[in-house]
Design an enzyme around this catalytic site. Structure first.
Site, PDB file in Angstrom:
ATOM      1  N   LYS A 119       0.824  -1.210   0.000  1.00 44.51           N
ATOM      2  CA  LYS A 119       0.000   0.000   0.000  1.00 44.51           C
ATOM      3  C   LYS A 119       0.862   1.265   0.000  1.00 44.51           C
ATOM      4  O   LYS A 119       0.421   2.320  -0.423  1.00 44.51           O
ATOM      5  CB  LYS A 119      -0.914   0.035   1.220  1.00 44.51           C
ATOM      6  CG  LYS A 119      -1.754  -1.220   1.468  1.00 44.51           C
ATOM      7  CD  LYS A 119      -2.932  -1.289   0.559  1.00 44.51           C
ATOM      8  CE  LYS A 119      -4.039  -2.253   0.979  1.00 44.51           C
ATOM      9  NZ  LYS A 119      -3.684  -3.658   1.137  1.00 44.51           N
TER      10      LYS A 119
HETATM   11  C1  LIG Z   1      -4.355  -4.784   0.710  1.00 45.84           C
HETATM   12  C2  LIG Z   1      -3.551  -6.010   0.611  1.00 45.84           C
HETATM   13  C3  LIG Z   1      -3.843  -6.998  -0.329  1.00 45.84           C
HETATM   14  C4  LIG Z   1      -5.055  -6.915  -1.244  1.00 45.84           C
HETATM   15  O1  LIG Z   1      -4.967  -5.871  -2.176  1.00 45.84           O
HETATM   16  P1  LIG Z   1      -6.288  -5.302  -2.872  1.00 45.84           P
HETATM   17  O2  LIG Z   1      -5.858  -4.149  -3.691  1.00 45.84           O
HETATM   18  O3  LIG Z   1      -7.207  -4.918  -1.767  1.00 45.84           O
HETATM   19  O4  LIG Z   1      -6.854  -6.417  -3.690  1.00 45.84           O
HETATM   20  C5  LIG Z   1      -3.004  -8.090  -0.411  1.00 45.84           C
HETATM   21  N1  LIG Z   1      -1.939  -8.221   0.411  1.00 45.84           N
HETATM   22  C6  LIG Z   1      -1.628  -7.285   1.342  1.00 45.84           C
HETATM   23  C7  LIG Z   1      -0.464  -7.508   2.223  1.00 45.84           C
HETATM   24  C8  LIG Z   1      -2.414  -6.153   1.457  1.00 45.84           C
HETATM   25  O5  LIG Z   1      -2.095  -5.234   2.382  1.00 45.84           O
END
Ligand SMILES: *Cc1c(COP(=O)(O)O)cnc(C)c1O
Length: 493
Positions: free
Chosen positions: A109
């Site tokens: 993120k």
């Molecule tokens: C948010 C997240 C995901 C999923 O990503 P999306 O964009 O919500 O599909 C997968 N792995 C981790 C570690 C995340 O923080």
């Protein structure tokens, strides 16, 4: 290039307004009206990550000047990341790992949330606003801390994060409770991620909340904000560049990506990459026990009529994947009536069914697999035993999907998105590596470091010493009220 809403194509707004607003008033998501001209993979082979980001974002954000984008990009992708590559790739026997967790909060993120605040500030200046931009964010664990870190003390903004009281990992919770910054607020909700996300979506059009806003504008740092999604397009290209430059593929070859998926943002960014010219054969949607997306891709029916199961990959514990709406919009040939109807069905009945022609189009690119908890643990164990590589549970779900996919005879190069540092989920990873133990929390983190010889990322190592700043918990029925109070607090003349 203009943006429109998945539920109202009468709307045409420039990118910076879509970034400022986050979610369209009628509840739809902003999407590009058309995709920018294609980028040829042969043109990017010598780009640094930052150059690549400027190249790709300039196409999508045509109302920002190239200079503005360059400034945003260089403010975001700097020494906050612990490697110059920003998103390095690592070769495994069966594929390539794309490591997206080298940012300040150790989850993918960060790639988008280090950039979004700069894109927002820039949009703010373009419109000469005097309002405070109030960022409301629902998190299944990782978005919260990445957003708190990205927005901390950014002028003209305030951020409020809602996380499910039960479900996030110990480390994730500590990361949020200890967040720094004078413009931040963190609230635990007695509910799950879907409850948090619903609260935030409802707040945008709730009359009581809006009445409480004086010179406050609500926006979102969730992947429902297009400014979250677009920075993620860049690393699909950068992985491709790495594979060509290390001679694993020829320029122009098709490759596939395996994406651990929750809210469908990350994988949708992969589809956007394909739309602007990246040779992608398949996007493999990897889910955990909450495999609503696997079932949808297999049957065409999206149904939330199932138990919500907390797993060791909590950032994927989601039953309502918001960004799927953007894919449905594209697959329907930009049909806002159909999308509105499907989303209405979901709200009223907890399910929707997509016409077969649309599903065929979706299945040309998307395939779904899911991993139960045992398969997830054994992937972590196996990869460590066989290749001395330690992965987190989300990445392990994707590794499982990779192997399921390769069993079908797929032979193209495959890239697995590695979305978090194993240290964020130390206790689960340690159990998978060396059997059940009583070690929890910081003790597990330290032990994981000893067992693997890996260094704990700085942002996680410091948590033990930081004071808890936020410990408020609310019932989910009090969500809108809490948002209203926060808006009153932020209001000014
Ligand atoms: C948010 C997240 C995901 C999923 O990503 P999306 O964009 O919500 O599909 C997968 N792995 C981790 C570690 C995340 O923080």
């Amino acid at each position: 290039m203009q943006y429109t809403s998945t539920r109202n194509t009468g709307l045409h707004i420039p990118a910076h307004q879509a970034v400022l607003q986050g979610l369209s008033r009628e509840g739809g998501l902003f999407v590009p009206e058309e995709f920018p001209g294609p980028i040829s993979p042969s043109d990017i082979l010598h780009d640094s990550y930052q150059q690549l980001a400027v190249r790709i974002l300039s196409g999508f954000l045509s109302d920002y000047t190239e200079d503005e984008i360059r400034q945003c990009v260089s403010a975001a992708y700097d020494s906050k990341f612990d490697t110059d590559a920003i998103v390095p790739t690592r070769t495994l026997k069966d594929g390539t790992l794309l490591e997206l967790f080298h940012g300040p909060t150790s989850a993918f993120k960060d790639v988008a949330l280090t950039l979004l605040p700069h894109l927002l500030s820039c949009a703010y200046e373009k419109d000469g606003l005097s309002d405070t931009i109030s960022i409301l964010t629902a998190t299944s664990g990782d978005t919260g801390k990445a957003a708190l870190s990205g927005f901390a003390d950014v002028p003209h903004t305030a951020i409020t994060v809602f996380y499910p009281e039960i479900g996030v990992s110990f480390i994730q919770k500590k990361q949020m409770q200890t967040a720094r910054g004078n413009n931040v607020s963190v609230i635990a909700v007695q509910g799950n991620f879907d409850d948090c996300q619903r609260m935030v979506k409802e707040a945008v059009s709730d009359p009581e909340v809006l009445k409480a806003c004086h010179h406050v504008r609500i926006s979102s740092a969730n992947s429902i904000n297009i400014g979250r999604l677009l920075p993620q397009v860049v690393y699909y290209f950068s992985a491709y560049r790495d594979l060509v430059n290390s001679q694993k593929i020829h320029c122009g070859d098709e490759i596939s990506f395996i994406v651990p998926t929750g809210n469908f943002g990350d994988i949708l960014a992969g589809y956007y990459a394909k739309k602007i010219g990246l040779p992608i054969r398949h996007l493999i949607c990897a889910s955990n026990t909450n495999h609503v997306l696997t079932d949808f891709l297999n049957t065409g029916v999206y149904s939330t009529d199932r138990p919500f199961v907390p797993t060791m990959s909590p950032s994927m514990d989601i039953l309502i994947s918001s960004n799927l709406e953007r894919l449905l919009f594209m697959a329907s040939g930009n049909d806002p009536e159909l999308v509105s109807k499907l989303m209405d069905d979901l709200k009223q009945t907890g399910r929707f069914a997509v016409p077969e022609e649309m599903m065929q189009k979706i299945r040309e690119t998307f395939i779904g697999y899911w991993a139960d908890e045992t398969s997830c643990s054994s992937e972590i164990h196996r990869l460590y035993e066989q290749e001395q590589v330690t992965i987190d549970p989300h990445t392990a779900v994707a590794m499982h999907a990779l192997h399921e996919y390769q069993k079908t005879g797929a032979s193209e190069a495959c890239v697995v998105l590695s979305t978090a540092s194993p240290f964020k989920f130390s206790a689960s990873v340690l159990d998978a590596l060396s059997g059940p133990s009583d070690l929890k929390d910081f003790a597990a983190m330290n032990q994981l470091s000893r067992v693997t010889g890996l260094k704990i990322p700085a942002g996680l190592a410091e948590l033990e010493q930081l004071p808890i700043r936020f410990s408020r918990t609310i019932a989910k029925a009090d969500g809108l009220n809490a948002i209203k109070e926060r808006m009153e607090e932020l209001s000014h003349d």
